[in-house]
Design a protein around this motif. Structure first.
Motif, PDB file in Angstrom:
ATOM      1  N   HIS A 106       0.827  -1.213   0.000  1.00  0.00           N
ATOM      2  CA  HIS A 106       0.000   0.000   0.000  1.00  0.00           C
ATOM      3  C   HIS A 106       0.858   1.259   0.000  1.00  0.00           C
ATOM      4  N   THR A 272      -6.289   5.972  -2.757  1.00  0.00           N
ATOM      5  CA  THR A 272      -6.550   6.497  -1.416  1.00  0.00           C
ATOM      6  C   THR A 272      -7.674   5.734  -0.742  1.00  0.00           C
ATOM      7  N   ILE A 275      -7.209   2.349   0.899  1.00  0.00           N
ATOM      8  CA  ILE A 275      -6.625   2.254   2.237  1.00  0.00           C
ATOM      9  C   ILE A 275      -7.586   1.545   3.191  1.00  0.00           C
ATOM     10  N   PHE A 276      -8.879   1.676   2.923  1.00  0.00           N
ATOM     11  CA  PHE A 276      -9.861   1.014   3.788  1.00  0.00           C
ATOM     12  C   PHE A 276      -9.739  -0.501   3.680  1.00  0.00           C
ATOM     13  N   LEU A 279      -6.286  -1.530   5.084  1.00  0.00           N
ATOM     14  CA  LEU A 279      -6.264  -1.482   6.551  1.00  0.00           C
ATOM     15  C   LEU A 279      -7.057  -2.635   7.155  1.00  0.00           C
TER      16      LEU A 279
ATOM     17  N   ILE B 432      -4.392  13.887  -0.122  1.00  0.00           N
ATOM     18  CA  ILE B 432      -5.647  13.125  -0.118  1.00  0.00           C
ATOM     19  C   ILE B 432      -5.471  11.826   0.681  1.00  0.00           C
ATOM     20  N   TYR B 433      -4.245  11.310   0.706  1.00  0.00           N
ATOM     21  CA  TYR B 433      -3.961  10.119   1.515  1.00  0.00           C
ATOM     22  C   TYR B 433      -4.132  10.440   3.001  1.00  0.00           C
ATOM     23  N   ALA B 436      -7.687  10.557   3.811  1.00  0.00           N
ATOM     24  CA  ALA B 436      -8.285   9.209   3.864  1.00  0.00           C
ATOM     25  C   ALA B 436      -7.917   8.499   5.164  1.00  0.00           C
ATOM     26  N   ILE B 437      -6.666   8.643   5.578  1.00  0.00           N
ATOM     27  CA  ILE B 437      -6.236   7.931   6.791  1.00  0.00           C
ATOM     28  C   ILE B 437      -6.926   8.541   8.016  1.00  0.00           C
ATOM     29  N   ALA B 440     -10.425   7.314   7.941  1.00  0.00           N
ATOM     30  CA  ALA B 440     -10.475   5.923   8.423  1.00  0.00           C
ATOM     31  C   ALA B 440     -10.454   5.905   9.948  1.00  0.00           C
TER      32      ALA B 440
END
Lengths: 363, 500
Positions: A106, A272, A275-276, A279, B432-433, B436-437, B440
């Motif tokens: 990732h 992006t 990532i869900f 993760l 944007i990462y 997103a994190i 999350a």
């Protein structure tokens, strides 16, 4: 919330845990990995599904004999305490490397596409911080996150319409130009996506309706197989065989085909949002690793510090000064073969269980 | 881990204090004239009059600030003047006996507005509730206004607020438990619930938590509400609160538990869900179509509010290639004069908005409005001309600020504002990462939040599918036949299903 050893996973949790333990970031390269069978690669998800349904039988049969125990406990019960601990250490290492493998894939893709001017250190740290938060909530927290991950990403299937817009549908006709060895090689190269199937051996004791675990797991697998099928078919109709063999991340190129009027370079968004899924998958493996360390060091007692230790170790493997050749060897070979062993281990343990129960009944 | 250590150290301090108190505490003190005088000295509004009833020496003790002289006259003095052959207890109809062996209880009664008669020779106590103070009248809810529906709202008086609920629910199943609260304030908390609907486990949990709170006194309910929450570190409120009586009654009928505090017009609603932070009672008075549209806007507004300015930062800092050329040109021209990096530009303007909002809130209404409008226009225009911010950003920040006030729950609005800064910093750090994190993390945090032990994200994390009929979208009333899963109510159906 919902921590502790009791049955807490309902059918939705099981479905989405199974779903998210499969695939992950390997979806990006799956079409490339399966490319040794050329345009026939879209048939492989069906084979994976059949294999998954078969492999699940011994796994769940074993679990049904030990409904309150994870594989770590079963190992110690059937193989013996010390040998069982040895096997548990190997499983623990496997889980750690799975976490590292998923994370590295990732952060590397993020680095190469979204943040080209950054090293992977900062992204790895943030990734692990969030992962620790998820795993700290227990398996139910991971299950909830898996549900969220599924719904946050499933809509991206809509983007495949651009691939189908430029499709050559004749690519879909099955061909017989590859031999059995090609098929086996393709399945081996793409097997990373299916290795998470064996994780049911660890979260089975937490399932509320254990009798229907097989059905719910199969639904989870089926959902993933449908996604895989969509990726494979979109890749087959959009790319030539040369492209499939040479593009490292075909899914990334499928995103690049998307043309929206108000946003460009949609692959940034795609990576992006992945990532869900990433993760979710890494969290399940980290949870398994934590349970492993609990089993090895603290007689299966829950210790939160083990989670932090494992996170640091995994993060070090990803971002530390580890030679790339070692990482590749670990991720592409050790992890895959260890995954195969984990598929076969329940069959061996079932035989041991049978022998032990026979001995017990005869005495 | 840190929290556990923190709790342990606090508990250790508390147990040490309790040990000290235990060592110094003695047996309950007996009521005597001396002990009363001693305890009530330096309280200038205490009246301690010596009177004679049928030749017997009696002390009448009351607090003049909590007792009107006319009330005292009507309830105590006049009956005693006309005592005739009767006993004091017979003429004082509202009187009850006090415990002569419990000085603290007698003092508490006096400080709560009781008039206490101390019969010195007989060593007896008689107390009459003469509490009579001026109270705010029942008014409309200024912070939760609606066009449709009832307009009355709770007041600071617990009894008045309770009466507002009891005017609407005429059922013996409506239970009210009054609990003394606060080691110093000795105030009263009311726990109200429908016995035949509310989940007993929930009721017990609320009562247990309230009874186990050791605090000198809660001056307002929002403070008490925080002490009742499952996760104190969360930026999001985990219980609902309202000053509207119709909302409180609706919650009771759904199986929720209402917590009220004397002196606070708000009531807490337990448990509550994330979606309910975006729902008003007026949604139920509107047609289902309008209600659904407005709810969708509110919830959509939440996500836009937290993501809009951070997306501006991340796109301009890391991913300008994601913008179509025309938009990129517009933004570039807009930012041509700006010398700050986007993240700093956004943070500065967001802080200006915060300052304007805070200044407007603290000033008298008329000046506050002027400050808001003049400050917004003048500072916005000046900031653009001075090259501190782009005009596109001013528009985005204004929209974001407006959207953050859409949720009917004020505490949720505050939570959104706080979270937004996290997104801006994440977007400025990792583009944007980073967004997103952080998203999350936020979603994981929300999915693990609980309100009274039930998932805060219900019905997204499903407790029952019928909840979806009254969540983001609101089905017509005829379809709403079950109570929300969050309540875990004893009776799930609101009416028989075979009803025509």
């Amino acid at each position: 919330m919902d921590k502790g050893k009791f049955k807490k996973l309902n059918k939705y949790h099981v479905i989405f845990l199974t779903n998210c333990s499969l695939g992950g970031m390997y979806n990006f390269s799956i079409s490339h990995n399966l490319s040794t069978v050329g345009h026939n690669l879209w048939l492989i998800p069906f084979i994976y599904f059949i294999l998954a349904t078969i492999l699940l039988i011994p796994m769940l049969r074993l679990c049904s004999h030990y409904p309150s125990d994870t594989l770590y406990v079963i190992n110690e019960k059937l193989v013996g305490k010390w040998l069982g601990k040895g096997v548990n250490v190997l499983i623990l290492l496997y889980a750690i490397f799975q976490v590292a493998s998923e994370t590295q894939l990732h952060v590397r893709i993020v680095q190469s596409v979204t943040l080209p001017n950054y090293t992977i250190l900062f992204t790895t740290i943030t990734y692990f911080l969030v992962m620790v938060c998820i795993v700290n909530g227990g398996i139910k927290s991971i299950a909830r996150f898996s549900m969220l991950a599924f719904f946050m990403t499933v809509w991206m299937g809509y983007y495949s319409q651009w691939a189908f817009g430029d499709a050559i549908f004749t690519h879909l006709f099955p061909r017989i130009e590859q031999g059995v060895s090609h098929w086996i090689l393709a399945m081996h190269q793409g097997s990373h996506t299916m290795l998470g199937l064996s994780l049911i051996l660890f979260y089975y004791p937490y399932i509320t309706d254990q009798k229907k675990a097989y059905k719910h797991t199969i639904i989870g697998v089926l959902l993933y197989i449908l996604l895989l099928l969509l990726i494979c078919i979109a890749s087959v109709v959009y790319f030539s065989t040369w492209q499939l063999e040479n593009l490292l991340y075909p899914l990334l190129n499928l995103y690049q085909a998307v043309e929206l009027s108000n946003v460009e370079r949609i692959e940034n968004l795609g990576i992006t949002l992945y990532i869900f899924l990433s993760l979710a998958k890494a969290s399940i493996f980290l949870w398994v690793a934590k349970k492993g360390l609990d089993a090895v060091l603290s007689k299966h007692k829950n210790k939160t510090r083990h989670l932090y230790i494992l996170s640091v170790v995994s993060a070090f493997i990803v971002a530390g000064p580890i030679p790339n050749t070692f990482q590749r060897l670990a991720y592409d070979n050790w992890v895959v073969y260890a995954g195969y062993v984990l598929f076969l281990l329940p069959i061996f343990l079932l035989m041991l269980h049978k022998i032990k129960s026979r001995k017990g009944s005869s005495t | 881990m840190l929290w556990n250590w923190f709790k342990k150290s606090i508990n250790k301090t508390i147990s040490q204090q309790q040990e000290n108190q235990d060592q110094t505490s003695q047996a309950p003190e007996r009521v005597t004239v001396e002990s009363l005088k001693n305890k009530l000295k330096n309280i200038d509004d205490i009246e301690m009059k010596e009177i004679s009833i049928k030749g017997e020496k009696v002390f009448l003790i009351y607090l003049s600030t909590l007792t009107k002289s006319s009330t005292l006259q009507d309830l105590v003095l006049n009956p005693l003047n006309n005592i005739g052959d009767a006993t004091p207890k017979e003429v004082l109809k509202n009187s009850t006996d006090g415990d002569i062996n419990d000085l603290q209880a007698s003092l508490h009664d006096i400080m709560s507005g009781y008039s206490v008669l101390f019969f010195v020779e007989r060593d007896a106590l008689l107390k009459v509730n003469t509490f009579s103070v001026e109270e705010r009248s029942i008014t409309t809810a200024e912070n939760e206004t609606t066009i449709l529906g009832p307009q009355d709202s709770f007041t600071e008086s617990l009894m008045t607020s309770l009466s507002l609920i009891k005017r609407r629910i005429h059922s013996p199943n409506l239970k009210t438990t009054l609990i003394p609260m606060g080691t110093e304030t000795n105030d009263t908390v009311a726990v109200v619930y429908m016995e035949n609907i509310a989940n007993k486990e929930n009721v017990d949990r609320v009562l247990y938590r309230i009874k186990n709170i050791e605090y000198q006194g809660f001056v307002a309910l929002p403070l008490l509400k925080q002490a009742l929450e499952d996760k104190p570190f969360s930026p999001f409120p985990q219980h609902g609160f309202t000053v509207r009586t119709d909302y409180a009654v609706e919650s009771l009928l759904d199986g929720r538990i209402i917590v009220m505090l004397n002196g606070s017009p708000e009531v807490a609603i337990l448990p509550a869900t994330f979606i309910e932070m975006f729902i008003t009672t007026e949604d139920h008075y509107n047609r289902w179509t309008t209600a659904s549209l407005i709810r969708a806007i509110r919830l959509g507004g939440f996500f836009v509010s937290i993501l809009l300015t951070s997306t501006y930062v991340s796109v301009l800092t890391f991913h300008p290639e994601m913008l179509p050329p025309q938009l990129l040109v517009t933004l570039s021209e807009s930012r041509a004069q700006v010398f700050f990096p986007p993240v700093l530009e956004v943070l500065v303007i967001e802080m200006v908005i915060e300052i304007l909002r805070e200044a407007g809130a603290r000033m008298p209404t008329k000046i506050g409005q002027t400050i808001g409008i003049v400050g917004g226009i003048v500072i916005g225009t000046a900031a653009v001309e001075a090259g501190l911010a782009s005009n596109v950003l001013i528009v985005l920040v204004a929209v974001t600020a407006l959207l953050s006030f859409i949720p009917p729950n004020y505490l949720m609005s505050n939570g959104i504002r706080f979270i937004r800064y996290g997104f801006i910093i994440a977007g400025g750090s990792l583009g944007i990462y980073g967004q997103a994190i952080f998203f999350a993390w936020m979603m994981n945090h929300l999915s693990n939040l609980t309100s009274l032990g039930s998932p805060f994200m219900s019905p997204v994390i499903p407790r029952q599918w019928t909840d979806l009929l009254n969540s983001v979208l609101r089905a017509p009333v005829n379809f709403l036949v079950t109570r929300s899963g969050m309540s875990r109510a004893k009776k799930q159906l609101t009416r028989p299903l075979d009803e025509e």
